[in-house]
Write an enzyme that holds these catalytic residues in place. Structure first.
Site, PDB file in Angstrom:
ATOM      1  N   SER A 151      -0.471 -25.866   3.851  1.00 18.52           N
ATOM      2  CA  SER A 151      -0.473 -24.994   3.665  1.00 18.52           C
ATOM      3  C   SER A 151      -0.129 -24.479   2.770  1.00 18.52           C
ATOM      4  CB  SER A 151       0.631 -24.327   4.755  1.00 18.52           C
ATOM      5  OG  SER A 151       0.156 -24.046   6.119  1.00 18.52           O
ATOM      6  N   LYS A 185       0.850 -27.928  15.225  1.00 16.90           N
ATOM      7  CA  LYS A 185       0.393 -28.179  13.913  1.00 16.90           C
ATOM      8  C   LYS A 185       0.556 -28.992  12.139  1.00 16.90           C
ATOM      9  CE  LYS A 185      -1.866 -23.770  15.339  1.00 16.90           C
ATOM     10  NZ  LYS A 185      -2.867 -24.014  15.939  1.00 16.90           N
ATOM     11  N   HIS A 186       1.587 -29.410  12.120  1.00 18.98           N
ATOM     12  CA  HIS A 186       1.970 -29.228  10.297  1.00 18.98           C
ATOM     13  C   HIS A 186       1.742 -29.206   9.481  1.00 18.98           C
ATOM     14  CE1 HIS A 186       2.678 -32.278  13.815  1.00 18.98           C
ATOM     15  NE2 HIS A 186       1.702 -32.980  14.651  1.00 18.98           N
ATOM     16  N   CYS A 187       1.284 -28.072   9.368  1.00 19.17           N
ATOM     17  CA  CYS A 187       1.491 -27.215   8.086  1.00 19.17           C
ATOM     18  C   CYS A 187       0.413 -27.053   8.240  1.00 19.17           C
ATOM     19  CB  CYS A 187       2.568 -27.042   7.428  1.00 19.17           C
ATOM     20  SG  CYS A 187       4.183 -26.459   8.068  1.00 19.17           S
ATOM     21  N   ALA A 188      -1.045 -27.602   8.472  1.00 24.64           N
ATOM     22  CA  ALA A 188      -1.987 -28.054   8.234  1.00 24.64           C
ATOM     23  C   ALA A 188      -3.178 -27.649   9.290  1.00 24.64           C
ATOM     24  CB  ALA A 188      -2.382 -29.338   8.368  1.00 24.64           C
TER      25      ALA A 188
END
Length: 404
Positions: A115, A357-360
């Site tokens: 992100s 979502k691991h900021c992706a």
């Protein structure tokens, strides 16, 4: 080689298997000591040489810039900018280009970006009426070099991507990607997000031929709250700061002002001096151990994990990145919520992983799954940790009994 002795964290958390290094690495003992040492023995702010410890503060700034420059293959230490982290660095690059980018100029990203390398560009595109597009990825979620030129146009001005994804972790062939881009138009600015790469690869920006990089020190055994931005001097000359105040001005009068020269131009306010001093010591440790030894050790852990997978029933799992040698394993237990299985790993086996979502945010479409489990290895992990992980995966059917 036993790297774990450098990390007293594990004396205080002796039963934990820490597999969340992609989020943040554990800090070297010397890094932790150095942060306290700065406050206890030096304590002064920079931008003043009037007394002895203030002079030391400025010397530490200069010396640390020099060490970072050497660490990433930069000739001019004044191209090294201190920020609060990768996110700050990427925001500085994006919003510092407000006056450089014009209506309908194009920015290329990838759909697997963090992100921090998506949202600033998306916001900037809305504010400045820019166009965003995405480079094609291959079956391994790497940038497809053969299709790069299909995306390039006369309006393409910036291309920003991660050397390693924070999810699938695959290593992009940066040199070939940049070569393809620059052969189309050498004026395109190529920005490299190194947050997931700085601890696992030897970086030489001159060799890679990129224009800007960003990374955080907490990803490479260093302190929280410190990031590094590097850009070529010709870019730093026109790039606008996103913060203004003490330290980044040369003069202010009633009707005008003049900004300080690089690097001070981008370092308004008080820097995180204790963290900078700690990262100085961190680089000393890494240079003593040698990056190639750290990389080889982590690669050995990933290979060892792959070799042990034959012990489990792989039909019960979905693995997304087993074949690459980067120290991340992205997976799910089929038909089980990732949060539930991640909690099981922690509760029964004291294995710390990250789920979600691991900021992706755009990667979920690529992986065709909303949430995944990420186990990330580092130099303080051991083959015994991997064995325990395999034992836990073999015990996957008991996850619900542990949680109810």
């Amino acid at each position: 080689m036993n790297f774990k002795d450098n990390f007293s964290y594990f004396k205080n958390n002796s039963n934990e298997i820490y597999f969340d290094s992609a989020a943040t690495s554990i800090k070297f003992d010397e890094v932790i000591k150095a942060q306290s040492e700065y406050d206890l023995k030096i304590g002064a702010n920079a931008h003043n040489n009037l007394f002895n410890n203030a002079y030391k503060a400025n010397q530490i700034l200069s010396e640390t810039r020099e060490k970072i420059a050497n660490f990433i293959g930069v000739e001019d230490k004044n191209e090294i900018i201190f920020t609060s982290g990768t996110t700050h660095s990427l925001n500085q690059l994006a919003f510092g280009m407000r006056n450089y980018l014009k209506v309908n100029d194009e920015i290329l990203l990838t759909k697997i970006e963090h992100s921090s390398n998506l949202l600033p560009w998306r916001v900037l595109s809305d504010e400045c009426q820019l166009k965003i597009d995405y480079l094609e990825l291959d079956e391994n979620f790497l940038i497809d070099i053969s299709k790069i030129k299909d995306k390039l146009t006369k309006n393409t001005k910036v291309i920003s991507f991660a050397m390693n994804s924070n999810t699938t972790a695959g290593l992009n062939n940066v040199k070939e990607i940049v070569k393809k881009i620059k052969s189309f138009n050498k004026e395109i600015i190529v920005i490299l997000d190194l947050a997931q790469s700085i601890a696992h690869n030897i970086i030489n920006v001159k060799d890679l031929n990129v224009d800007c990089i960003a990374f955080s020190t907490h990803k490479v055994y260093g302190p929280f709250g410190l990031g590094i931005l590097w850009a070529k001097k010709e870019i730093l000359q026109w790039l606008k700061p996103i913060f203004y105040g003490g330290g980044n001005n040369a003069s202010i009068d009633i009707s005008n002002y003049k900004l300080a020269p690089i690097p001070d131009k981008f370092e308004a306010g008080t820097l995180n001096l204790s963290a900078i001093y700690a990262f100085n010591k961190c680089l000393d440790i890494i240079n003593t151990i040698k990056m190639q030894n750290l990389i080889a050790y982590e690669k050995e852990l990933k290979i060892y994990f792959r070799s042990k997978l034959k012990q489990i029933d792989k039909t019960k799992f979905e693995f997304y990145n087993i074949e690459n040698d980067q120290p991340i394993v992205l997976f799910n237990l089929k038909n089980v919520n990732s949060q539930d299985f991640g909690a099981f790993l922690n509760k029964k086996y004291n294995i710390s992983v990250r789920v979600g979502k691991h900021c992706a945010r755009l990667a979920t479409d690529l992986l065709k799954v909303n949430s995944t489990i990420r186990a990330s290895f580092s130099i303080y992990n051991t083959k015994e940790d991997i064995d325990k992980f395999i034992e836990a995966l073999k015990d996957c059917d008991s996850w619900i009994n542990e949680l109810i």
